[in-house]
Design a protein around this motif. Structure first.
Motif, PDB file in Angstrom:
ATOM      1  N   GLY A 141      78.687  -1.861 -24.432  1.00 20.04           N
ATOM      2  CA  GLY A 141      79.032  -2.949 -25.343  1.00 20.04           C
ATOM      3  C   GLY A 141      77.980  -4.031 -25.364  1.00 20.04           C
ATOM      4  N   THR A 142      77.441  -4.361 -24.196  1.00 13.74           N
ATOM      5  CA  THR A 142      76.381  -5.370 -24.120  1.00 13.74           C
ATOM      6  C   THR A 142      75.135  -4.900 -24.855  1.00 13.74           C
ATOM      7  N   ILE A 143      74.769  -3.630 -24.662  1.00  9.33           N
ATOM      8  CA  ILE A 143      73.603  -3.065 -25.357  1.00  9.33           C
ATOM      9  C   ILE A 143      73.809  -3.105 -26.869  1.00  9.33           C
ATOM     10  N   ALA A 144      75.061  -2.962 -27.296  1.00  6.25           N
ATOM     11  CA  ALA A 144      75.378  -3.003 -28.733  1.00  6.25           C
ATOM     12  C   ALA A 144      75.398  -4.420 -29.288  1.00  6.25           C
ATOM     13  N   GLY A 145      75.139  -5.408 -28.443  1.00  6.42           N
ATOM     14  CA  GLY A 145      75.102  -6.788 -28.908  1.00  6.42           C
ATOM     15  C   GLY A 145      76.467  -7.446 -28.958  1.00  6.42           C
ATOM     16  N   LEU A 146      77.418  -6.940 -28.169  1.00  7.07           N
ATOM     17  CA  LEU A 146      78.771  -7.480 -28.163  1.00  7.07           C
ATOM     18  C   LEU A 146      79.057  -8.233 -26.862  1.00  7.07           C
ATOM     19  N   ASN A 147      79.799  -9.306 -26.983  1.00  3.97           N
ATOM     20  CA  ASN A 147      80.364  -9.964 -25.818  1.00  3.97           C
ATOM     21  C   ASN A 147      81.684  -9.261 -25.518  1.00  3.97           C
ATOM     22  N   VAL A 148      81.717  -8.477 -24.451  1.00  2.00           N
ATOM     23  CA  VAL A 148      82.899  -7.666 -24.137  1.00  2.00           C
ATOM     24  C   VAL A 148      83.931  -8.549 -23.445  1.00  2.00           C
ATOM     25  N   LEU A 149      84.979  -8.881 -24.180  1.00  2.02           N
ATOM     26  CA  LEU A 149      86.015  -9.770 -23.659  1.00  2.02           C
ATOM     27  C   LEU A 149      86.875  -9.087 -22.607  1.00  2.02           C
ATOM     28  N   ARG A 150      87.141  -7.810 -22.814  1.00  2.37           N
ATOM     29  CA  ARG A 150      88.024  -7.099 -21.897  1.00  2.37           C
ATOM     30  C   ARG A 150      87.803  -5.597 -22.026  1.00  2.37           C
ATOM     31  N   ILE A 151      87.833  -4.908 -20.894  1.00  2.00           N
ATOM     32  CA  ILE A 151      87.917  -3.446 -20.880  1.00  2.00           C
ATOM     33  C   ILE A 151      89.396  -3.119 -20.673  1.00  2.00           C
ATOM     34  N   LEU A 152      90.015  -2.515 -21.681  1.00  2.00           N
ATOM     35  CA  LEU A 152      91.463  -2.316 -21.705  1.00  2.00           C
ATOM     36  C   LEU A 152      91.787  -0.826 -21.678  1.00  2.00           C
ATOM     37  N   SER A 153      92.763  -0.443 -20.868  1.00  2.11           N
ATOM     38  CA  SER A 153      93.173   0.959 -20.812  1.00  2.11           C
ATOM     39  C   SER A 153      93.829   1.380 -22.121  1.00  2.11           C
ATOM     40  N   GLU A 154      93.519   2.587 -22.554  1.00  2.00           N
ATOM     41  CA  GLU A 154      94.005   3.066 -23.847  1.00  2.00           C
ATOM     42  C   GLU A 154      95.523   3.117 -23.945  1.00  2.00           C
ATOM     43  N   PRO A 155      96.241   3.718 -22.986  1.00  2.00           N
ATOM     44  CA  PRO A 155      97.697   3.744 -23.126  1.00  2.00           C
ATOM     45  C   PRO A 155      98.321   2.354 -23.050  1.00  2.00           C
ATOM     46  N   THR A 156      97.668   1.438 -22.334  1.00  2.00           N
ATOM     47  CA  THR A 156      98.146   0.059 -22.297  1.00  2.00           C
ATOM     48  C   THR A 156      98.032  -0.575 -23.674  1.00  2.00           C
ATOM     49  N   ALA A 157      96.905  -0.334 -24.335  1.00  2.00           N
ATOM     50  CA  ALA A 157      96.714  -0.845 -25.692  1.00  2.00           C
ATOM     51  C   ALA A 157      97.758  -0.262 -26.634  1.00  2.00           C
ATOM     52  N   ALA A 158      97.998   1.048 -26.521  1.00  2.00           N
ATOM     53  CA  ALA A 158      98.992   1.684 -27.378  1.00  2.00           C
ATOM     54  C   ALA A 158     100.386   1.125 -27.092  1.00  2.00           C
ATOM     55  N   GLY A 159     100.666   0.869 -25.809  1.00  2.94           N
ATOM     56  CA  GLY A 159     101.941   0.269 -25.451  1.00  2.94           C
ATOM     57  C   GLY A 159     102.108  -1.108 -26.063  1.00  2.94           C
ATOM     58  N   MET A 160     101.028  -1.900 -26.075  1.00  2.00           N
ATOM     59  CA  MET A 160     101.074  -3.215 -26.714  1.00  2.00           C
ATOM     60  C   MET A 160     101.352  -3.089 -28.200  1.00  2.00           C
ATOM     61  N   ALA A 161     100.714  -2.087 -28.830  1.00  6.59           N
ATOM     62  CA  ALA A 161     100.920  -1.868 -30.262  1.00  6.59           C
ATOM     63  C   ALA A 161     102.379  -1.534 -30.556  1.00  6.59           C
ATOM     64  N   PHE A 162     102.944  -0.643 -29.739  1.00  6.68           N
ATOM     65  CA  PHE A 162     104.341  -0.251 -29.957  1.00  6.68           C
ATOM     66  C   PHE A 162     105.275  -1.433 -29.732  1.00  6.68           C
ATOM     67  N   CYS A 163     105.050  -2.169 -28.657  1.00  4.28           N
ATOM     68  CA  CYS A 163     105.932  -3.296 -28.351  1.00  4.28           C
ATOM     69  C   CYS A 163     105.829  -4.386 -29.413  1.00  4.28           C
ATOM     70  N   HIS A 164     104.631  -4.586 -29.952  1.00  2.00           N
ATOM     71  CA  HIS A 164     104.462  -5.583 -31.016  1.00  2.00           C
ATOM     72  C   HIS A 164     105.199  -5.168 -32.287  1.00  2.00           C
ATOM     73  N   GLN A 165     105.104  -3.867 -32.616  1.00  3.13           N
ATOM     74  CA  GLN A 165     105.737  -3.402 -33.849  1.00  3.13           C
ATOM     75  C   GLN A 165     107.249  -3.245 -33.698  1.00  3.13           C
TER      76      GLN A 165
END
Length: 604
Positions: free
Chosen positions: A165-189
């Protein structure tokens, strides 16, 4: 997170496909690429003139597989001699070799030269593409990102992804686990249930990895109870089963072995992937490949039942992970309220059947898009981290993620001790007594195999050792004076192979040069082709003009030496063509090869 400037996005950096989203108008927007697709192939192709990323790179795979790179997620953060890397090398058409530090590197032909690329660079190119997709949609620069990784990624792999991410010119705010992200999506919806605690099993089966997590959601708190996964189980492995099956069938029918023909293998792999997708919708799939190998036209029919039998071992391993995560969470089957499907391979009917049967016929929840759920959750996390005032419908979300791996150390006597157990909540501290003499101790992740590095300790009865895990899952080690409470951060001497800050700076600059040079580099190539077309193929004044391409090679060389005389040279070229002045192609030629006067400076 106050003080963060610029637009922020959530990126699902997938093995096979990637996806990007942004929080806009008080909701998540998943962004389509230039082809109108909301997911983009994680493919990179290297040609004589440029680097291709995404759909164009995947198309290039059919033409030039040896210089088309994919599945890099299966090697990032690993050693070259890692069993997973070695198992996958035989399926990759591109060449992978080892660095002096036993790290895998990709070898390709680029602009007529052999070049080597680090896995972090390839991932960075995919991230650059996702950033560009978002910037085209927003009309502004994207500076920040939350990037997802498989839950079972270790410290090395997470750090390597952040470096990408740094090489791509991004400030990486967080490295997030994929199922955790999906869980957040489900809980939000499904926020209607936010005042009641519900246990959600997230089954994430993607192109190259599988993660299974149990997430508890209640009163705005999204807490990961347990997670398990495998780096070598996904859609690519199902494709490999089909490829091996068709290779055996071809040999049985025609007595010919096509395993040494890369052209045949890549065509067979493309057909196998298409057949796999068809079998998720129909009971059988038909493939037909003209002149597959040695003049043989190959046709075959494969049934869904046969496909399921071929992949039976992989399906069984997937269900073993479900059992493990249920055991680690200390929940019974009946205490799981929802089973959420994530990842493209979760479309497979047999997978869905096995999951439902395991939970005694429970209906599976298909309310979220399995291809976009991870990016959706990552975008929510990005919004939470970058909004000075969180959007109203995100204010109550608190995320409590866990570490999938245990952490510990080996003292000077060779005794290993676990300090942080797997499935421990992140942003945690574990204390160990310092009871060894002066010297180095080695830090391990999953004590039996993965060494992170070493730290140097001084013997004192007044100090304890603290292992701190931050929200990215990265480790920091401190000594704590038991009398004063004073803390001293210890420097971890990492194992060889991890990128240094200087390495990251150099790789960032190198990719920037390559990508900046692409546009300028294409102009002489296109001009070469255009001039050849004009001189070799067109008939002017009833005569065929036959100026050899060697002349243009000298033209290019002369450009380098005397670019200020370009106009004189264009007149020389025009004189070589017996064409009326008003029809001479010099103006067109000038337009093609010199839209910017700087292109000559970029010729290798």
């Amino acid at each position: 997170m106050c003080g963060v400037r610029g637009s922020s996005v959530g990126i699902d950096l997938g093995t096979s496909y990637s996806c990007v989203g942004v929080w806009q108008n008080d909701q998540v927007e998943i962004i389509a690429n230039e082809q109108g697709n909301r997911t983009t192939p994680s493919f990179i192709a290297f040609t004589e003139s440029e680097i291709l990323i995404g759909n164009t790179a995947k198309n290039q795979y059919l033409v030039d597989p040896a210089n088309t790179v994919f599945n890099v997620k299966r090697m990032i953060g690993r050693k070259f001699n890692d069993s997973i890397v070695q198992a996958n090398i035989k399926h990759w058409p591109f060449k992978v070799t080892s660095t002096k530090d036993n790290k895998p590197q990709i070898n390709v032909e680029f602009r007529g030269k052999t070049k080597t690329f680090q896995p972090e660079e390839i991932s960075a190119l995919v991230l650059i593409k996702m950033k560009e997709i978002a910037q085209a949609y927003l009309g502004t620069e994207v500076q920040n990102a939350v990037i997802t990784v498989p839950a079972h990624f270790n410290n090395w792999q997470r750090q390597a992804t952040k470096d990408a991410g740094t090489i791509a010119g991004l400030n990486v705010l967080r490295i997030l686990s994929e199922p955790t992200a999906a869980g957040m999506a489900f809980c939000h919806q499904n926020h209607n249930h936010k005042y009641t605690t519900r246990n959600v099993l997230v089954f994430d089966l993607g192109g190259g990895t599988i993660d299974v997590s149990i997430v508890s959601n209640g009163c705005g708190i999204v807490e990961v109870l347990a997670t398990a996964g495998s780096m070598n189980l996904g859609g690519e492995d199902f494709d490999n089963c089909l490829v091996d099956y068709f290779i055996a069938e071809f040999k049985r029918k025609y007595g010919k072995d096509l395993t040494n023909c890369q052209r045949a293998l890549r065509r067979l792999r493309t057909a196998s992937e298409r057949a796999k997708r068809t079998l998720s919708l129909m009971s059988e799939a038909y493939i037909e490949i003209e002149n597959l190998y040695d003049g043989v036209d190959f046709t075959s029919i494969i049934t869904r039942a046969r496909f399921e039998a071929l992949c039976e071992d992989y399906f069984r391993k997937a269900m073993e992970l479900v059992e493990k995560v249920l055991f680690d969470s200390k929940l019974t089957k009946g205490e799981v309220d929802e089973i959420v499907l994530v990842g493209g391979s979760s479309h497979i009917p047999k997978v869905q059947q096995l999951l439902s049967n395991f939970f005694d016929g429970k209906d599976l929840n298909k309310s979220i898009n399995p291809d976009e759920a991870v990016a959706f959750g990552a975008t929510i996390q990005a919004a939470l981290l970058t909004q000075n005032e969180s959007p109203e419908n995100l204010q109550d979300i608190v995320l409590l993620d866990t570490t999938p791996n245990s952490l510990g150390y080996q003292n000077a006597s060779g005794v290993k001790s676990t300090i942080v157990h797997h499935n421990t909540t992140l942003l945690t501290r574990a204390i160990a007594r310092n009871n060894q003499s002066d010297g180095l101790i080695q830090i391990f992740e999953n004590l039996e195999n993965s060494s992170i590095g070493t730290i140097s300790l001084e013997k004192t009865d007044d100090n304890d050792i603290a292992f701190d895990l931050d929200l990215n899952g990265f480790l920091n080690v401190f000594t704590i004076n038991k009398l004063t409470g004073e803390e001293t951060k210890l420097n971890i001497t990492f194992e060889k192979g991890r990128l240094s800050n200087n390495d990251i700076k150099n790789l960032t600059e190198r990719l920037a040069r390559y990508l900046t040079k692409d546009e300028a580099y294409k102009h002489p190539i296109e001009a070469n082709s255009k001039l050849k077309s004009i001189t070799d193929k067109k008939k002017l004044q009833g005569k065929t003009i036959t100026i050899g391409i060697t002349n243009f090679t000298h033209v290019i060389k002369w450009f380098k030496q005397q670019k200020e005389n370009f106009l004189k040279l264009s007149k020389t070229i025009a004189k070589l063509l017996p064409t009326p002045p008003h029809k001479r192609p010099s103006a067109l030629f000038l337009h093609l090869v010199l839209p910017k006067s700087s292109w000559i400076d970029h010729i290798d």
